[in-house]
Design a protein around this motif. Structure first.
Motif, PDB file in Angstrom:
ATOM      1  N   VAL A 122       0.704  -1.124   0.046  1.00  0.00           N
ATOM      2  CA  VAL A 122       0.003  -0.123  -0.088  1.00  0.00           C
ATOM      3  C   VAL A 122       0.860   1.367   0.055  1.00  0.00           C
ATOM      4  O   VAL A 122       1.489   1.699   0.929  1.00  0.00           O
ATOM      5  N   GLU A 123       1.083   1.842  -1.289  1.00  0.00           N
ATOM      6  CA  GLU A 123       2.118   2.802  -1.448  1.00  0.00           C
ATOM      7  C   GLU A 123       1.561   3.769  -2.647  1.00  0.00           C
ATOM      8  O   GLU A 123       1.319   3.412  -3.598  1.00  0.00           O
ATOM      9  N   ASP A 124       1.544   5.100  -2.079  1.00  0.00           N
ATOM     10  CA  ASP A 124       1.240   5.960  -3.134  1.00  0.00           C
ATOM     11  C   ASP A 124       2.531   6.516  -3.950  1.00  0.00           C
ATOM     12  O   ASP A 124       2.116   7.188  -4.888  1.00  0.00           O
ATOM     13  N   ASN A 125       3.545   6.496  -3.533  1.00  0.00           N
ATOM     14  CA  ASN A 125       4.711   7.002  -3.975  1.00  0.00           C
ATOM     15  C   ASN A 125       5.143   6.096  -5.211  1.00  0.00           C
ATOM     16  O   ASN A 125       5.770   4.851  -5.128  1.00  0.00           O
ATOM     17  N   SER A 126       5.159   6.219  -6.279  1.00  0.00           N
ATOM     18  CA  SER A 126       5.486   5.531  -7.633  1.00  0.00           C
ATOM     19  C   SER A 126       7.103   5.125  -7.665  1.00  0.00           C
ATOM     20  O   SER A 126       7.374   3.848  -8.287  1.00  0.00           O
ATOM     21  N   THR A 127       7.873   5.796  -7.115  1.00  0.00           N
ATOM     22  CA  THR A 127       9.328   5.664  -6.913  1.00  0.00           C
ATOM     23  C   THR A 127       9.573   4.540  -6.033  1.00  0.00           C
ATOM     24  O   THR A 127      10.303   3.452  -6.033  1.00  0.00           O
ATOM     25  N   ASP A 128       8.579   4.603  -4.915  1.00  0.00           N
ATOM     26  CA  ASP A 128       8.977   3.487  -3.844  1.00  0.00           C
ATOM     27  C   ASP A 128       8.162   2.353  -4.302  1.00  0.00           C
ATOM     28  O   ASP A 128       8.835   1.105  -3.863  1.00  0.00           O
ATOM     29  N   VAL A 129       7.485   2.241  -5.026  1.00  0.00           N
ATOM     30  CA  VAL A 129       6.691   0.902  -5.619  1.00  0.00           C
ATOM     31  C   VAL A 129       7.655   0.381  -6.485  1.00  0.00           C
ATOM     32  O   VAL A 129       7.945  -0.824  -6.529  1.00  0.00           O
ATOM     33  N   LEU A 130       8.475   1.206  -7.549  1.00  0.00           N
ATOM     34  CA  LEU A 130       9.295   0.453  -8.192  1.00  0.00           C
ATOM     35  C   LEU A 130      10.586  -0.136  -7.366  1.00  0.00           C
ATOM     36  O   LEU A 130      10.838  -1.191  -7.760  1.00  0.00           O
ATOM     37  N   LEU A 131      11.021   0.686  -6.552  1.00  0.00           N
ATOM     38  CA  LEU A 131      12.008   0.190  -5.773  1.00  0.00           C
ATOM     39  C   LEU A 131      11.679  -1.059  -4.978  1.00  0.00           C
ATOM     40  O   LEU A 131      12.523  -2.139  -5.018  1.00  0.00           O
ATOM     41  N   THR A 132      10.130  -1.149  -4.569  1.00  0.00           N
ATOM     42  CA  THR A 132       9.850  -2.286  -3.715  1.00  0.00           C
ATOM     43  C   THR A 132       9.837  -3.533  -4.681  1.00  0.00           C
ATOM     44  O   THR A 132      10.237  -4.884  -4.512  1.00  0.00           O
ATOM     45  N   GLU A 133       9.159  -3.253  -5.890  1.00  0.00           N
ATOM     46  CA  GLU A 133       9.131  -4.340  -7.120  1.00  0.00           C
ATOM     47  C   GLU A 133      10.688  -4.978  -7.532  1.00  0.00           C
ATOM     48  O   GLU A 133      10.630  -6.193  -7.626  1.00  0.00           O
ATOM     49  N   GLU A 134      11.483  -3.945  -7.665  1.00  0.00           N
ATOM     50  CA  GLU A 134      12.726  -4.409  -8.091  1.00  0.00           C
ATOM     51  C   GLU A 134      13.545  -5.212  -6.696  1.00  0.00           C
ATOM     52  O   GLU A 134      14.098  -6.229  -7.163  1.00  0.00           O
ATOM     53  N   ALA A 135      13.411  -4.629  -5.687  1.00  0.00           N
ATOM     54  CA  ALA A 135      14.038  -5.188  -4.427  1.00  0.00           C
ATOM     55  C   ALA A 135      13.480  -6.827  -4.298  1.00  0.00           C
ATOM     56  O   ALA A 135      14.135  -7.705  -4.155  1.00  0.00           O
ATOM     57  N   LEU A 136      12.106  -6.616  -4.498  1.00  0.00           N
ATOM     58  CA  LEU A 136      11.419  -8.087  -4.322  1.00  0.00           C
ATOM     59  C   LEU A 136      11.672  -9.187  -5.382  1.00  0.00           C
ATOM     60  O   LEU A 136      11.786 -10.587  -5.111  1.00  0.00           O
TER      61      LEU A 136
END
Length: 149
Positions: A17-31
């Motif tokens: 649950v995240e509204d910041n697209s950069t944080d979403v991208l970082l999370t996707e890449e990290a996972l």
């Protein structure tokens, strides 16, 4: 003869649950770089998170996640409000909720734990530290902790 195994059946569902697209991208890449097979589902605000979890509207067929990564500063409904609703809902309160926030303010941390957050983590600034953090979260919650089915 090799038998194909549907890896999606063994993947762990994670709700971000995240509204910041950069944080979403970082999370996707990290996972994507972790050892645990996962399916990341992303929603951008608190109301959407609750709709996803309650299988309402366009989320009628959404899976129940094994873990929730919840930002606090969300549009529409604040993360603490979402956390409070999750933890009073008999069908949802067993799901571990990890607060992933930029805030290291003591009041935010205390408020989250008072609302029964399972963990509070301040987002690291570097990608490598963020990846290591998500690996640690996944390892603990999906390998070491016993979660309900």
């Amino acid at each position: 003869m090799a038998i194909a195994i549907d890896q999606t059946e063994k993947a762990m569902d994670i709700l971000l649950v995240e509204d910041n697209s950069t944080d979403v991208l970082l999370t996707e890449e990290a996972l994507a770089g972790t050892n645990i097979l996962n399916r990341l589902h992303v929603v951008g605000d608190g109301l959407e998170a609750l709709s996803f979890l309650r299988k309402q509207g366009k989320y009628a067929n959404s899976p129940l996640p094994k873990i929730i990564l919840l930002d606090l500063n969300l549009p529409v409904k604040h993360g603490c409000e979402v956390l409070a609703e999750i933890k009073i809902d008999e069908d949802l309160r067993h799901i571990p909720v990890i607060i992933l926030s930029n805030s290291n303010q003591e009041l935010d941390i205390i408020r989250a734990y008072n609302l029964n957050a399972n963990c509070y983590v301040v987002k690291p600034i570097s990608f490598h530290k963020f990846r290591d953090l998500l690996q640690a979260i996944e390892t603990f919650w999906f390998t070491n902790a016993t979660l309900p089915s």
